[in-house]
Design a protein around this motif. Structure first.
Motif, mmCIF file in Angstrom:
data_model
loop_
_atom_site.group_PDB
_atom_site.id
_atom_site.type_symbol
_atom_site.label_atom_id
_atom_site.label_comp_id
_atom_site.label_asym_id
_atom_site.label_seq_id
_atom_site.Cartn_x
_atom_site.Cartn_y
_atom_site.Cartn_z
ATOM 1 N N LEU A 141 39.472 49.904 50.021
ATOM 2 C CA LEU A 141 40.896 49.865 49.739
ATOM 3 C C LEU A 141 41.589 49.293 50.977
ATOM 4 C CD1 LEU A 141 43.501 50.543 48.280
ATOM 5 C CD2 LEU A 141 43.230 52.920 48.964
ATOM 6 N N VAL A 142 42.196 48.126 50.811
ATOM 7 C CA VAL A 142 42.886 47.490 51.928
ATOM 8 C C VAL A 142 44.378 47.768 51.774
ATOM 9 C CG1 VAL A 142 43.227 45.351 53.213
ATOM 10 C CG2 VAL A 142 41.172 45.652 51.800
ATOM 11 N N THR A 143 44.939 48.523 52.701
ATOM 12 C CA THR A 143 46.362 48.845 52.592
ATOM 13 C C THR A 143 47.131 48.187 53.734
ATOM 14 O OG1 THR A 143 46.271 50.816 53.970
ATOM 15 C CG2 THR A 143 45.789 51.113 51.633
ATOM 16 N N GLY A 144 48.433 48.035 53.532
ATOM 17 C CA GLY A 144 49.279 47.421 54.550
ATOM 18 C C GLY A 144 50.560 46.961 53.902
ATOM 19 N N PRO A 145 51.630 46.846 54.683
ATOM 20 C CA PRO A 145 52.916 46.460 54.113
ATOM 21 C C PRO A 145 52.871 45.035 53.554
ATOM 22 C CG PRO A 145 53.005 46.524 56.514
ATOM 23 C CD PRO A 145 51.689 47.086 56.124
ATOM 24 N N PRO A 146 53.801 44.716 52.634
ATOM 25 C CA PRO A 146 53.826 43.372 52.060
ATOM 26 C C PRO A 146 53.879 42.310 53.169
ATOM 27 C CG PRO A 146 55.418 44.769 50.955
ATOM 28 C CD PRO A 146 54.878 45.555 52.110
ATOM 29 N N GLY A 147 53.089 41.261 52.991
ATOM 30 C CA GLY A 147 53.128 40.171 53.959
ATOM 31 C C GLY A 147 52.235 40.386 55.157
ATOM 32 N N SER A 148 51.506 41.520 55.212
ATOM 33 C CA SER A 148 50.665 41.772 56.381
ATOM 34 C C SER A 148 49.318 41.064 56.262
ATOM 35 C CB SER A 148 50.456 43.279 56.584
ATOM 36 O OG SER A 148 49.908 43.881 55.436
ATOM 37 N N GLY A 149 49.000 40.546 55.083
ATOM 38 C CA GLY A 149 47.770 39.768 54.941
ATOM 39 C C GLY A 149 46.630 40.496 54.263
ATOM 40 N N ARG A 150 46.977 41.428 53.347
ATOM 41 C CA ARG A 150 45.934 42.190 52.656
ATOM 42 C C ARG A 150 44.953 41.283 51.925
ATOM 43 N NH1 ARG A 150 50.606 45.686 50.462
ATOM 44 N NH2 ARG A 150 50.643 44.000 48.953
ATOM 45 N N SER A 151 45.477 40.349 51.117
ATOM 46 C CA SER A 151 44.556 39.551 50.311
ATOM 47 C C SER A 151 43.812 38.546 51.180
ATOM 48 C CB SER A 151 45.274 38.889 49.132
ATOM 49 O OG SER A 151 46.255 38.024 49.598
ATOM 50 N N TRP A 153 33.692 46.334 45.327
ATOM 51 C CA TRP A 153 35.076 46.317 44.845
ATOM 52 C C TRP A 153 36.017 46.289 46.036
ATOM 53 C CZ3 TRP A 153 36.982 45.992 39.962
ATOM 54 C CH2 TRP A 153 36.116 46.282 38.894
ATOM 55 N N MET A 154 37.063 45.502 45.938
ATOM 56 C CA MET A 154 38.085 45.525 46.976
ATOM 57 C C MET A 154 39.454 45.655 46.325
ATOM 58 S SD MET A 154 36.847 43.036 49.898
ATOM 59 C CE MET A 154 37.687 44.171 50.965
ATOM 60 N N LEU A 155 40.107 46.763 46.576
ATOM 61 C CA LEU A 155 41.435 46.979 46.018
ATOM 62 C C LEU A 155 42.456 46.798 47.140
ATOM 63 C CD1 LEU A 155 40.671 50.244 43.981
ATOM 64 C CD2 LEU A 155 40.248 47.867 43.352
ATOM 65 N N CYS A 156 43.572 46.154 46.838
ATOM 66 C CA CYS A 156 44.622 45.978 47.840
ATOM 67 C C CYS A 156 45.899 46.648 47.328
ATOM 68 C CB CYS A 156 44.922 44.495 48.071
ATOM 69 S SG CYS A 156 43.480 43.511 48.505
ATOM 70 N N ALA A 157 46.582 47.367 48.190
ATOM 71 C CA ALA A 157 47.819 48.053 47.799
ATOM 72 C C ALA A 157 48.642 48.330 49.054
ATOM 73 C CB ALA A 157 47.488 49.366 47.087
ATOM 74 N N PRO A 158 49.959 48.525 48.899
ATOM 75 C CA PRO A 158 50.777 48.809 50.083
ATOM 76 C C PRO A 158 50.314 50.067 50.835
ATOM 77 C CG PRO A 158 52.179 48.241 48.227
ATOM 78 C CD PRO A 158 50.778 48.358 47.687
ATOM 79 N N SER A 159 49.983 51.128 50.095
ATOM 80 C CA SER A 159 49.490 52.325 50.781
ATOM 81 C C SER A 159 48.500 53.042 49.881
ATOM 82 C CB SER A 159 50.651 53.264 51.115
ATOM 83 O OG SER A 159 51.075 53.908 49.934
ATOM 84 N N ALA A 160 47.688 53.931 50.487
ATOM 85 C CA ALA A 160 46.665 54.638 49.712
ATOM 86 C C ALA A 160 47.303 55.510 48.633
ATOM 87 C CB ALA A 160 45.803 55.487 50.644
ATOM 88 N N GLU A 161 48.518 55.987 48.904
ATOM 89 C CA GLU A 161 49.211 56.864 47.950
ATOM 90 C C GLU A 161 49.572 56.135 46.662
ATOM 91 O OE1 GLU A 161 49.921 56.847 51.280
ATOM 92 O OE2 GLU A 161 48.657 58.633 51.396
ATOM 93 N N ASP A 162 49.516 54.790 46.686
ATOM 94 C CA ASP A 162 49.852 54.031 45.479
ATOM 95 C C ASP A 162 48.735 54.063 44.441
ATOM 96 O OD1 ASP A 162 52.376 53.142 46.360
ATOM 97 O OD2 ASP A 162 51.407 51.675 47.647
ATOM 98 N N LEU A 163 47.582 54.621 44.820
ATOM 99 C CA LEU A 163 46.457 54.658 43.882
ATOM 100 C C LEU A 163 46.174 56.089 43.446
ATOM 101 C CD1 LEU A 163 46.052 51.752 44.882
ATOM 102 C CD2 LEU A 163 43.615 52.166 44.771
ATOM 103 N N VAL A 208 38.907 53.163 53.294
ATOM 104 C CA VAL A 208 40.248 52.613 53.479
ATOM 105 C C VAL A 208 40.338 51.835 54.793
ATOM 106 C CG1 VAL A 208 42.709 53.155 53.646
ATOM 107 C CG2 VAL A 208 41.218 54.553 52.188
ATOM 108 N N VAL A 209 40.867 50.626 54.704
ATOM 109 C CA VAL A 209 41.147 49.838 55.902
ATOM 110 C C VAL A 209 42.651 49.598 55.927
ATOM 111 C CG1 VAL A 209 40.800 47.638 57.075
ATOM 112 C CG2 VAL A 209 38.922 48.699 55.827
ATOM 113 N N THR A 210 43.302 49.949 57.025
ATOM 114 C CA THR A 210 44.758 49.845 57.070
ATOM 115 C C THR A 210 45.199 48.690 57.951
ATOM 116 O OG1 THR A 210 44.813 52.225 56.830
ATOM 117 C CG2 THR A 210 46.850 51.172 57.519
ATOM 118 N N LEU A 211 45.968 47.796 57.370
ATOM 119 C CA LEU A 211 46.541 46.699 58.159
ATOM 120 C C LEU A 211 47.897 47.138 58.691
ATOM 121 C CD1 LEU A 211 45.806 43.561 55.933
ATOM 122 C CD2 LEU A 211 44.308 44.775 57.515
#
Ligand SMILES: [Zn+2]
Length: 393
Positions: free
Chosen positions: A46-56, A154-164, A174-177
């Motif tokens: 699970l790759v988390t981080g604010p929008p625009g931080s480069g998750r994808s 599997w690689m899931l991307c979301a703003p934060s872990a709480e969104d899942l 979890v990897v946090t950007l």
């Protein structure tokens, strides 16, 4: 300009497919360790981080590293290049500009995830907006995340872990950007996109760590200038009348901007639908009209959401302008987000008390919450801008 960081303080490890994952040293190290022969490769990330931080971007770089001929993510072998170009047969990327990812779409991903890799070492499935799934859709995914086939990642991307859903996130590593610093975003724009250094720096600061937005400021004619005009307008409001006019003009602009974008997306969607139904021109058969109507309703909702997104961006900009005013008032020496309007910021800083600026910063937060809570945007903006105008007299 006080800028102590230079390119030389960046680790030299950002090479190959990792070159564009800027300002994320610890996340990159985590991914590289996992992909190395000594590392233990988790099968759900699970790759988390604010929008625009480069998750994808980070997720794709990891996928490329897993398929790379050298195992390092060299960036030059066929596997690396095809993964980054989105054409590798064993790497599937799902992105959506819709409000949610459908259950059917996830079912088909689960089937894909079951297949052995065709040419690569792994089968990788990346879901860019994993937060846009309903509880029911999460359940479709759960089984495959719990017990994936041995070579699937599997690689899931979301703003934060709480969104899942908790059941999903507890099975992911979890990897946090973090928000990348403006200096590294500016370097990326110079190196990757050929932007000149001065524009890159102003754009990166204005975008406050949002890489996509920084690129837009740097490359879209007038985007940075119109942001600076908006900042000057905000700082020059002196009467309720002017505030009401400014609010109306912002809503008009946001509506026009959203409509232009939404119409483009909707037209493409409609065309794809008709094409897949085998009707490239001519009348739509009655059996398909219901689905077409559904598409039109989706489009209307998307447009409403876009207007709110555009206004929220404006409010974030307004927040950064007022924060710059506060920075000057307190003399804290922090870096300004809007150095392009320094004269207007200085004037505003002298014209009022820091406590007033703090109240206005709160008022921006209130306006954002109101718009998110479905208060008509015009009302929320009028209230905010009137308060700014009255406090500036
Ligand atoms: Zn490679």
């Amino acid at each position: 300009m006080p800028e102590t960081e230079t390119a030389s303080t960046e680790p030299a490890s950002l090479t190959g497919v990792w070159a564009d994952v800027v300002g994320q040293e610890s996340a990159v190290a985590q991914f590289r360790r996992a992909a190395s022969p000594e590392g233990s490769l988790a099968q759900a990330w699970l790759v988390t981080g604010p929008p625009g931080s480069g998750r994808s971007t980070a997720a794709r770089a990891f996928a490329a590293t897993l398929q790379c001929a050298t195992g390092e993510g060299c960036g030059t072998c066929t596997a690396c290049r095809t993964v980054l170009a989105g054409t590798h047969p064993d790497v599937t990327v799902v992105a959506t500009d819709k409000l949610s990812i459908s259950k059917d779409a996830v079912r088909s991903l689960v089937l894909t995830a079951q297949r052995s890799p065709a040419t690569g070492r792994h089968r990788v499935v990346i879901i860019e907006d994993a937060d846009r799934m309903s509880a029911g859709t999460f359940n479709v995914l759960l089984k495959s995340i719990e017990e994936p086939p041995p070579l699937t990642v599997w690689m899931l991307c979301a703003p934060s872990a709480e969104d899942l859903a908790p059941t999903i996130r507890s099975r992911c590593r979890v990897v946090t950007l973090t928000v990348p610093r403006p200096v590294v975003v500016a370097e990326l724009l110079v190196r990757r996109d050929g932007v000149d250094a001065d524009t890159a720096e102003r754009s990166a600061r204005a975008a406050q760590g949002h890489i996509g937005l920084a690129l837009r400021y740097a490359t879209q004619e007038g985007a940075l200038a119109s942001r600076e005009t908006a900042a000057r307008t905000l700082l020059s409001l002196r009467s309720t009348g002017a505030a009401v006019l400014a609010a109306q003009s912002l809503v008009d602009q946001a509506t026009a901007e959203a409509a232009a974008h939404a119409d483009e997306v909707s037209a493409a969607e409609r065309e794809r639908f008709l094409h897949s139904a085998g009707i490239d021109d001519g009348p739509v058969p009655p059996a398909l009209r219901g689905q077409l109507r559904q598409l039109e309703e989706d489009a209307k909702r998307r447009r409403t959401r876009l207007v709110r997104d555009v206004l929220d961006r404006y409010l974030l900009d307004a927040h950064s302008v007022l924060r710059d005013v506060l920075t000057l008032q307190l003399g804290s020496g922090s870096e300004l987000v809007n150095p392009g309007v320094l004269d207007a910021l200085e004037q505003a800083a002298q014209g009022r008390d820091a406590r007033v600026t703090l109240r206005l910063l709160d008022a921006v937060g209130t306006a954002r919450a109101r718009i998110a809570g479905n208060v008509p945007p015009l009302l929320a903006l009028e209230a905010l801008l009137s308060q700014v105008a009255v406090s500036s007299r």
